[in-house]
Scaffold this active site. Structure first.
Site, PDB file in Angstrom:
ATOM      1  N   LYS A  22       0.835  -1.205   0.000  1.00  7.65           N
ATOM      2  CA  LYS A  22       0.000   0.000   0.000  1.00  7.65           C
ATOM      3  C   LYS A  22       0.872   1.259   0.000  1.00  7.65           C
ATOM      4  CE  LYS A  22      -1.696   1.569   4.061  1.00  7.65           C
ATOM      5  NZ  LYS A  22      -1.436   2.982   4.418  1.00  7.65           N
ATOM      6  N   ASN A  23       1.853   1.297   0.880  1.00  2.00           N
ATOM      7  CA  ASN A  23       2.623   2.531   1.064  1.00  2.00           C
ATOM      8  C   ASN A  23       3.628   2.788  -0.059  1.00  2.00           C
ATOM      9  OD1 ASN A  23       1.135   3.053   3.279  1.00  2.00           O
ATOM     10  ND2 ASN A  23       2.711   2.518   4.779  1.00  2.00           N
ATOM     11  N   CYS A 126      -5.060   8.196   9.771  1.00  6.01           N
ATOM     12  CA  CYS A 126      -5.186   7.428  11.017  1.00  6.01           C
ATOM     13  C   CYS A 126      -4.915   8.335  12.219  1.00  6.01           C
ATOM     14  CB  CYS A 126      -4.157   6.300  11.046  1.00  6.01           C
ATOM     15  SG  CYS A 126      -4.650   4.826  10.161  1.00  6.01           S
ATOM     16  N   ARG A 131       0.881  14.602  13.545  1.00  6.38           N
ATOM     17  CA  ARG A 131       1.321  14.499  12.162  1.00  6.38           C
ATOM     18  C   ARG A 131       1.228  15.825  11.390  1.00  6.38           C
ATOM     19  NH1 ARG A 131      -1.127   9.078   9.704  1.00  6.38           N
ATOM     20  NH2 ARG A 131       0.851   8.924   8.621  1.00  6.38           N
ATOM     21  N   PRO A 132       2.088  16.777  11.724  1.00 10.84           N
ATOM     22  CA  PRO A 132       2.072  18.068  11.028  1.00 10.84           C
ATOM     23  C   PRO A 132       2.625  17.975   9.603  1.00 10.84           C
ATOM     24  CG  PRO A 132       3.881  17.983  12.601  1.00 10.84           C
ATOM     25  CD  PRO A 132       3.128  16.687  12.746  1.00 10.84           C
ATOM     26  N   VAL A 133       2.617  19.097   8.877  1.00 11.50           N
ATOM     27  CA  VAL A 133       3.124  19.103   7.482  1.00 11.50           C
ATOM     28  C   VAL A 133       4.256  20.116   7.299  1.00 11.50           C
ATOM     29  CG1 VAL A 133       0.984  18.255   6.439  1.00 11.50           C
ATOM     30  CG2 VAL A 133       1.322  20.716   6.716  1.00 11.50           C
ATOM     31  N   LEU A 135       7.424  19.948   7.423  1.00  9.14           N
ATOM     32  CA  LEU A 135       8.587  19.526   6.623  1.00  9.14           C
ATOM     33  C   LEU A 135       8.306  19.645   5.129  1.00  9.14           C
ATOM     34  CD1 LEU A 135       9.545  16.308   8.630  1.00  9.14           C
ATOM     35  CD2 LEU A 135      10.495  18.612   8.871  1.00  9.14           C
ATOM     36  N   LYS A 172      14.022  16.238  10.411  1.00 10.42           N
ATOM     37  CA  LYS A 172      13.526  14.995  10.976  1.00 10.42           C
ATOM     38  C   LYS A 172      13.227  14.082   9.792  1.00 10.42           C
ATOM     39  CE  LYS A 172       9.738  13.685  14.016  1.00 10.42           C
ATOM     40  NZ  LYS A 172       8.616  14.160  14.796  1.00 10.42           N
ATOM     41  N   VAL A 173      13.430  12.788   9.959  1.00  8.23           N
ATOM     42  CA  VAL A 173      13.193  11.882   8.824  1.00  8.23           C
ATOM     43  C   VAL A 173      11.693  11.760   8.581  1.00  8.23           C
ATOM     44  CG1 VAL A 173      13.456   9.530   7.954  1.00  8.23           C
ATOM     45  CG2 VAL A 173      15.283  10.561   9.314  1.00  8.23           C
ATOM     46  N   SER A 174      11.273  12.007   7.360  1.00  7.87           N
ATOM     47  CA  SER A 174       9.855  11.867   7.024  1.00  7.87           C
ATOM     48  C   SER A 174       9.718  11.142   5.687  1.00  7.87           C
ATOM     49  CB  SER A 174       9.194  13.248   6.926  1.00  7.87           C
ATOM     50  OG  SER A 174       7.959  13.147   6.226  1.00  7.87           O
ATOM     51  N   ASP A 317       5.063   0.688  11.832  1.00  9.56           N
ATOM     52  CA  ASP A 317       3.874   0.004  11.306  1.00  9.56           C
ATOM     53  C   ASP A 317       3.822  -1.469  11.716  1.00  9.56           C
ATOM     54  OD1 ASP A 317       3.105   2.354  10.148  1.00  9.56           O
ATOM     55  OD2 ASP A 317       3.671   1.816   8.109  1.00  9.56           O
ATOM     56  N   ILE A 339       8.201   7.169  16.761  1.00  9.86           N
ATOM     57  CA  ILE A 339       7.804   7.921  15.558  1.00  9.86           C
ATOM     58  C   ILE A 339       6.513   8.716  15.783  1.00  9.86           C
ATOM     59  CG2 ILE A 339       7.313   7.767  13.066  1.00  9.86           C
ATOM     60  CD1 ILE A 339      10.062   6.666  13.623  1.00  9.86           C
ATOM     61  N   ARG A 409      -8.413  -0.753   4.730  1.00 13.21           N
ATOM     62  CA  ARG A 409      -7.548   0.267   4.150  1.00 13.21           C
ATOM     63  C   ARG A 409      -6.210  -0.328   3.719  1.00 13.21           C
ATOM     64  NH1 ARG A 409      -7.075   5.679   7.541  1.00 13.21           N
ATOM     65  NH2 ARG A 409      -5.905   6.110   5.653  1.00 13.21           N
TER      66      ARG A 409
HETATM   67  C1  EPZ Z   1       4.336   7.020   6.309  1.00 11.44           C
HETATM   68  O1  EPZ Z   1       3.558   8.036   6.874  1.00 11.44           O
HETATM   69  C2  EPZ Z   1       3.436   5.817   6.219  1.00 11.44           C
HETATM   70  N1  EPZ Z   1       2.288   6.123   5.365  1.00 11.44           N
HETATM   71  C3  EPZ Z   1       2.965   5.417   7.609  1.00 11.44           C
HETATM   72  O2  EPZ Z   1       2.190   4.249   7.494  1.00 11.44           O
HETATM   73  C4  EPZ Z   1       4.201   5.118   8.459  1.00 11.44           C
HETATM   74  O3  EPZ Z   1       3.772   4.826   9.770  1.00 11.44           O
HETATM   75  C5  EPZ Z   1       5.131   6.322   8.474  1.00 11.44           C
HETATM   76  O4  EPZ Z   1       5.471   6.694   7.109  1.00 11.44           O
HETATM   77  C6  EPZ Z   1       6.425   6.069   9.215  1.00 11.44           C
HETATM   78  O5  EPZ Z   1       7.085   4.974   8.659  1.00 11.44           O
HETATM   79  C7  EPZ Z   1       2.386   5.970   4.058  1.00 11.44           C
HETATM   80  O6  EPZ Z   1       3.426   5.614   3.509  1.00 11.44           O
HETATM   81  C8  EPZ Z   1       1.158   6.197   3.250  1.00 11.44           C
HETATM   82  P1  EPZ Z   1       6.356  10.417   8.303  1.00 11.44           P
HETATM   83  P2  EPZ Z   1       4.074   9.542   6.875  1.00 11.44           P
HETATM   84  O7  EPZ Z   1       6.211  11.706   7.611  1.00 11.44           O
HETATM   85  O8  EPZ Z   1       4.845   9.762   5.639  1.00 11.44           O
HETATM   86  C9  EPZ Z   1       6.582  13.755  11.687  1.00 11.44           C
HETATM   87  C10 EPZ Z   1       0.284   2.903   7.834  1.00 11.44           C
HETATM   88  O9  EPZ Z   1      -0.206   2.342   8.846  1.00 11.44           O
HETATM   89  N2  EPZ Z   1       6.387  14.789  10.672  1.00 11.44           N
HETATM   90  O10 EPZ Z   1       7.559   9.593   8.007  1.00 11.44           O
HETATM   91  O11 EPZ Z   1       2.907  10.388   7.151  1.00 11.44           O
HETATM   92  C11 EPZ Z   1       5.365  12.870  11.895  1.00 11.44           C
HETATM   93  O12 EPZ Z   1       4.422  13.496  12.732  1.00 11.44           O
HETATM   94  C12 EPZ Z   1       0.796   4.320   7.880  1.00 11.44           C
HETATM   95  O13 EPZ Z   1       0.354   2.347   6.732  1.00 11.44           O
HETATM   96  C13 EPZ Z   1       6.534  16.092  11.036  1.00 11.44           C
HETATM   97  O14 EPZ Z   1       6.814  16.414  12.197  1.00 11.44           O
HETATM   98  O15 EPZ Z   1       5.059   9.537   8.110  1.00 11.44           O
HETATM   99  C14 EPZ Z   1       5.997  11.648  12.525  1.00 11.44           C
HETATM  100  O16 EPZ Z   1       6.223  11.868  13.880  1.00 11.44           O
HETATM  101  C15 EPZ Z   1       0.474   5.013   9.152  1.00 11.44           C
HETATM  102  N3  EPZ Z   1       6.333  17.065  10.091  1.00 11.44           N
HETATM  103  C16 EPZ Z   1       7.345  11.567  11.808  1.00 11.44           C
HETATM  104  O17 EPZ Z   1       7.585  12.867  11.250  1.00 11.44           O
HETATM  105  C17 EPZ Z   1       6.021  16.751   8.810  1.00 11.44           C
HETATM  106  O18 EPZ Z   1       5.867  17.675   7.995  1.00 11.44           O
HETATM  107  C18 EPZ Z   1       7.428  10.551  10.691  1.00 11.44           C
HETATM  108  O19 EPZ Z   1       6.288  10.687   9.857  1.00 11.44           O
HETATM  109  C19 EPZ Z   1       5.904  15.398   8.437  1.00 11.44           C
HETATM  110  C20 EPZ Z   1       6.095  14.434   9.386  1.00 11.44           C
END
Ligand code: EPZ
Length: 430
Positions: A22-23, A126, A131-133, A135, A172-174, A317, A339, A409
């Site tokens: 999915k991801n 979820c 989960r801010p944006v 970055l 931060k890794v995103s 996950d 995370i 989902r």
């Molecule tokens: C992806 O979500 C996955 N979703 C998530 O899977 C997964 O849990 C996550 O990566 C971590 O591996 C998809 O691929 C569709 P992140 P994503 O940005 O990209 C913070 C599932 O169950 N952050 O790597 O949204 C955030 O809050 C889902 O399939 C900021 O602070 O995750 C988190 O603490 C759930 N600012 C951390 O970074 C930002 O602008 C990592 O999140 C973006 C993120």
């Protein structure tokens, strides 16, 4: 609302085909916005999130056909889908659509890069943390975009019609922000260097697809990615990688129930150390030509401490499922979630099955019990839900998992895959 009824206690034996991830599929589908040619994706899983993203992309003008036919295929596992964004008819992603799935926010990158503007609602998804944006917005600004946030929408515009390459270090890794920057920088003018980028296999899968479309990306899978922007991208044919989270989930199900299952099509390299961790807890895992074989190693379930981390660390996950496994370990284990700040909603539901878990901040202390007992439980998010399913498979008696739409989902044909291996599991519609 559908429920899943499980009568626990059976071993799992047989073969489980692993679906497309999915991801990986979601960002690949979004990448179709970058070109007016057709992007053909193979091995796209049949999941509610994929269907939802098809609707969202359709709103922007993306046409699709499944295996050459326009209608949706309700039967069959993962499919080949053609996506064609010949004309982008709308650069707005409205709240009603984006609020249902966080990943749909990622359209901001390709829309901005190709059309010079995008208006995208702040996301939902979820309920596992804030989960801010930030970055995403900082990254796109570094590529020269003007960004405003107004009335719940992000308004992004390029200054002279095109993004401009730059060096950007993620604080931060995103995963999501790395996907978006890859897509945006592919069409930017000049070179972009991303530092502290996510290294997840889904990032590599996207970069390979973009390269097949004509992008010039190197370093994906490491924390420094270089993108040499090109003027336009073409169509391509690309395959979605097998789902590593589904793989790990079923491996843990077998570790809990006992038995012997071939996870067909699974790739051990996509799970990195997570398979070793599952192995330390008592599953024997061997690679075969057609997938990964999992069986109990005969010593019962051993407690193992785990802390989630970006790839190649233990995936967040799989945290809920691992906690499910640890509820039946011979001793105490410590599970730390680093995370997401609110990803322990499965704790109180696992407790309904008889698990002993105490929470302190971001850490759960799990004291293994000899047996779990079936109970009605509530699914709260995708991975939490499946942890309840695998715990239910190992529990004595009947477990009903409510709010199954979370599972739909992200897990393709879950009941069928498990019942083919001897589980007593069925969907009840009400
Ligand atoms: C992806 O979500 C996955 N979703 C998530 O899977 C997964 O849990 C996550 O990566 C971590 O591996 C998809 O691929 C569709 P992140 P994503 O940005 O990209 C913070 C599932 O169950 N952050 O790597 O949204 C955030 O809050 C889902 O399939 C900021 O602070 O995750 C988190 O603490 C759930 N600012 C951390 O970074 C930002 O602008 C990592 O999140 C973006 C993120």
């Amino acid at each position: 609302m559908d429920r899943i009824r499980i009568v626990g206690g059976n071993e799992l034996n047989g073969t489980i085909p692993i679906s497309g991830a999915k991801n990986a599929a979601l960002p690949l589908m979004i990448a179709s916005l970058l070109t007016d040619d057709t992007l053909t994706l193979e091995n796209v899983p049949h999941l509610a999130d994929v269907e939802q993203l098809i609707r969202i992309l359709g709103n922007h003008g993306v046409d699709y056909s499944v295996n050459g036919r326009r209608e949706k295929q309700n039967e069959g596992y993962s499919r080949t889908i053609n996506f064609s964004a010949r004309n982008i008819v709308d650069t707005t992603a409205p709240y009603e659509l984006v609020s249902k799935m966080r990943a749909s926010f990622w359209v901001v990158g390709p829309l901005l890069a190709r059309m010079g503007e995008a208006k995208v609602s702040l996301p939902g998804g979820c309920a596992i943390g804030t989960r801010p944006v930030d970055l995403f917005l900082d990254g796109l600004q570094a590529l020269g975009a003007d960004i405003d946030v107004e009335s719940g929408y992000v308004l992004a515009k390029t200054r002279n019609g095109r993004l401009v390459g730059n060096r950007f270090m993620f604080p931060k890794v995103s995963v999501g922000a790395t996907h978006v920057m890859l897509m945006a920088a592919s069409l930017a003018k000049g070179e972009t260097v991303l530092e502290n980028a996510a290294r997840e296999p889904e990032i590599v899968n996207l970069a390979e697809c973009l390269n097949a479309m004509g992008a010039k990306i190197s370093g994906a899978g490491t924390s420094t990615i270089t993108i040499d922007g090109v003027d336009s991208l073409s169509g391509a044919r690309h395959r979605v990688i097998p789902d590593r989270i589904e793989t790990g989930t079923y491996a843990m199900a077998v570790a809990m129930t006992g038995g012997n299952v071939l996870l067909e099509g699974a790739r051990a390299d996509l799970l990195s150390g997570a398979l070793e961790t599952i192995g330390q807890s008592g599953a024997a895992i061997t690679e075969e030509a057609t997938g990964i074989r999992v069986y109990r190693n005969g010593n019962g379930i051993q407690p193992v401490d785990v802390s989630t981390a970006p790839f190649p660390g233990f995936p967040t996950d799989l945290q809920a499922q691992f906690m499910g496994l640890m509820t039946m370990a011979n001793g105490k284990s410590k599970i730390t979630e680093t995370i997401f700040e609110n990803r322990f909603m499965h704790v109180q539901e696992l407790a309904r099955l008889g698990a002993h878990i105490t929470l302190s901040g971001q850490t759960a202390m799990v004291e293994g019990v000899a047996r779990l007992k079936g109970a009605p439980v509530m699914a709260t998010d995708l991975r939490a839900s499946v942890s309840l399913v695998i715990a239910g498979l190992a529990a004595e008696g009947e477990t009903t998992v409510n709010r199954v739409y979370h599972l739909d989902r992200g897990f393709e044909r879950l009941e069928e895959k498990l019942s083919n291996c001897g589980a007593v599991i069925e969907r009840l519609s009400s």
